[in-house]
Design a protein around this motif. Structure first.
Motif, short mmCIF file in Angstrom:
data_model
loop_
_atom_site.label_atom_id
_atom_site.label_comp_id
_atom_site.label_asym_id
_atom_site.label_seq_id
_atom_site.Cartn_x
_atom_site.Cartn_y
_atom_site.Cartn_z
N ILE A 402 -6.70 -12.33 19.68
CA ILE A 402 -5.78 -13.47 19.77
C ILE A 402 -4.69 -13.18 20.80
N VAL A 403 -4.13 -11.98 20.76
CA VAL A 403 -3.07 -11.61 21.70
C VAL A 403 -3.57 -11.67 23.14
N GLN A 404 -4.80 -11.22 23.36
CA GLN A 404 -5.36 -11.20 24.72
C GLN A 404 -5.46 -12.61 25.31
N LYS A 405 -5.60 -13.61 24.44
CA LYS A 405 -5.68 -15.00 24.89
C LYS A 405 -4.29 -15.65 24.99
N ASN A 406 -3.23 -14.84 24.77
CA ASN A 406 -1.85 -15.34 24.83
C ASN A 406 -1.61 -16.48 23.86
#
Length: 416
Positions: A402-406
């Motif tokens: 999720i974090v990688q997709k901002n």
């Protein structure tokens, strides 16, 4: 052997650290499980007066003895477009490098991975470690380590070329990437604030030379980075203007104290950022702009994720004479008319690169000063990071996706 009634989590620390010195039995009267400690362990509890303190020491001892453990890594597809996160078993070896310390990780913050930068620096490999903002307890130190000793509480950012992931119970890192953690600061706060704190200090103090009385526009102020930047700008005595991308962001910004001079709601696309800033500053323009990206082309030619960002012409228009524009847009393109306008204003453009301090050893001393300054300000209550609830390690893989997709607004922290 006398029994000591302890919480389950504390008892498990004893069992993990030294299983031979702990015996489990049930009290027939109370029905509670008792963990019966050997003479050495009972003496330790009597000296400290607190079972929890003894458990902490034993947990550290257990981490020293642990041989294998899981760490989070990522690998890219052959096209370098997709990232897959996976847990891998890894060995924890004793400190072999003279200037390295072995760290028992207590918390690790999650941040998007800049795969493009890794490719440009020729740092690609099959498995790349995940998690760099760490806080923990020093287990062992190399022979030439001078700043730390075992049992010190530290915080820092692992370098880009780190071989060990921060998302692991034990990791190794060079001492020049760590500073002492203040006692008042919790593990999640330390790990969650260190990177955005360094970014904010770099943007405000080193790239734009913020001073009292200056006006500052901080784009997307409700982000984890923006929230820290706003608080540090207020502390320096600046007048702060910020933009909000949603109603929730606007409400968050309006709750910040001291209050922000103006919150510009750009969620509906009808408010003109440049006009609002010029109105707020009496037509003089703002002294400092810290953007969260800009549009280089018309809205029809930009992807949907950039539609709420201001156009580069808007930034140039709202910038005051002698102003500083700090941008995160790595592909910024300025046409001759744009450069001429900046020339007439005597304005400057600076690029905020997260990794700039670690790209040259000549900046190491200044970098450590910034790390210490961030922790001192956090300990003094000058700013508070925007953190989500801590999560356990087994949820790190899903959270990193999720974090990688901002897609996360609050800073996500894994607590061990």
């Amino acid at each position: 052997m006398p029994g000591v009634v302890v919480p389950g989590s504390v008892a498990m620390a004893f069992v993990t650290a030294s299983p031979r010195s702990v015996v489990l039995r049930c009290d027939g009267h109370s029905g509670q499980w008792q963990y019966c400690l050997g003479p050495r362990r009972r003496a330790l509890c009597r000296r400290t007066g607190k079972v929890a303190a003894a458990a902490k020491a034993l947990a550290v001892e257990g981490a020293r003895r642990q041989v294998t453990m899981k760490g989070l890594y990522f690998q890219q597809s052959s096209t370098n477009e997709e990232i897959t996160f996976l847990f891998q078993e890894r060995e924890t070896l004793p400190v072999t490098d003279d200037n390295f310390v072995r760290l028992q990780v207590k918390a690790c913050a999650l941040s998007p991975i800049n795969t493009k930068l890794l490719a440009e620096m020729k740092m690609e490999k099959d498995l790349f470690p995940v998690g760099r903002e760490v806080a923990g307890i020093v287990l062992d130190v190399g022979s030439k380590v001078s700043f730390f000793q075992p049992d010190d509480e530290v915080v820092g950012i692992l370098p880009l070329d780190s071989e060990d992931p921060g998302l692991c119970e034990v990791t190794q890192v060079h001492e020049h990437y760590l500073v002492h953690k203040p006692e008042k600061v919790s593990w999640p706060e330390a790990a969650g604030a260190i990177r955005d704190g360094v970014r904010a200090c770099t943007a405000l103090y080193y790239l734009s030379h913020l001073s009292p009385g200056k006006s500052v526009l901080i784009m997307d102020g409700a982000s984890a980075f923006g929230t820290i930047a706003i608080q540090l700008a207020h502390h320096r005595g600046a007048k702060v203007i910020s933009t909000a991308c949603s109603l929730e962001d606007k409400q968050h910004l309006e709750r910040i104290r001291p209050s922000i001079a103006r919150v510009i709601d750009v969620s509906n696309g009808k408010v003109h950022v440049a006009e609002s800033c010029l109105e707020e500053t009496g037509g003089l323009g703002v002294d400092i702009v810290i953007d969260a990206g800009v549009r280089l082309y018309s809205k029809d030619d930009e992807p949907a994720v950039k539609l709420q960002l201001p156009h580069k012409h808007d930034i140039i228009t709202l910038l005051g004479v002698g102003g500083h524009w700090v941008t995160t847009e790595e592909n910024l393109q300025l046409d001759p008319p744009d450069s001429h306008c900046l020339f007439l204003k005597g304005a400057t453009v600076a690029f905020l690169n997260d990794e700039v301090w670690n790209l040259s050893n000549s900046q190491q001393g200044k970098y450590l000063c910034i790390l210490r300054d961030v922790m001192e300000k956090l300990s003094a209550g000058i700013f508070r990071p925007l953190l989500d609830e801590p999560i356990p390690l087994y949820e790190a893989k899903a959270s990193m996706e999720i974090v990688q997709k901002n897609q996360e607004r609050k800073k996500q922290v894994v607590q061990f």
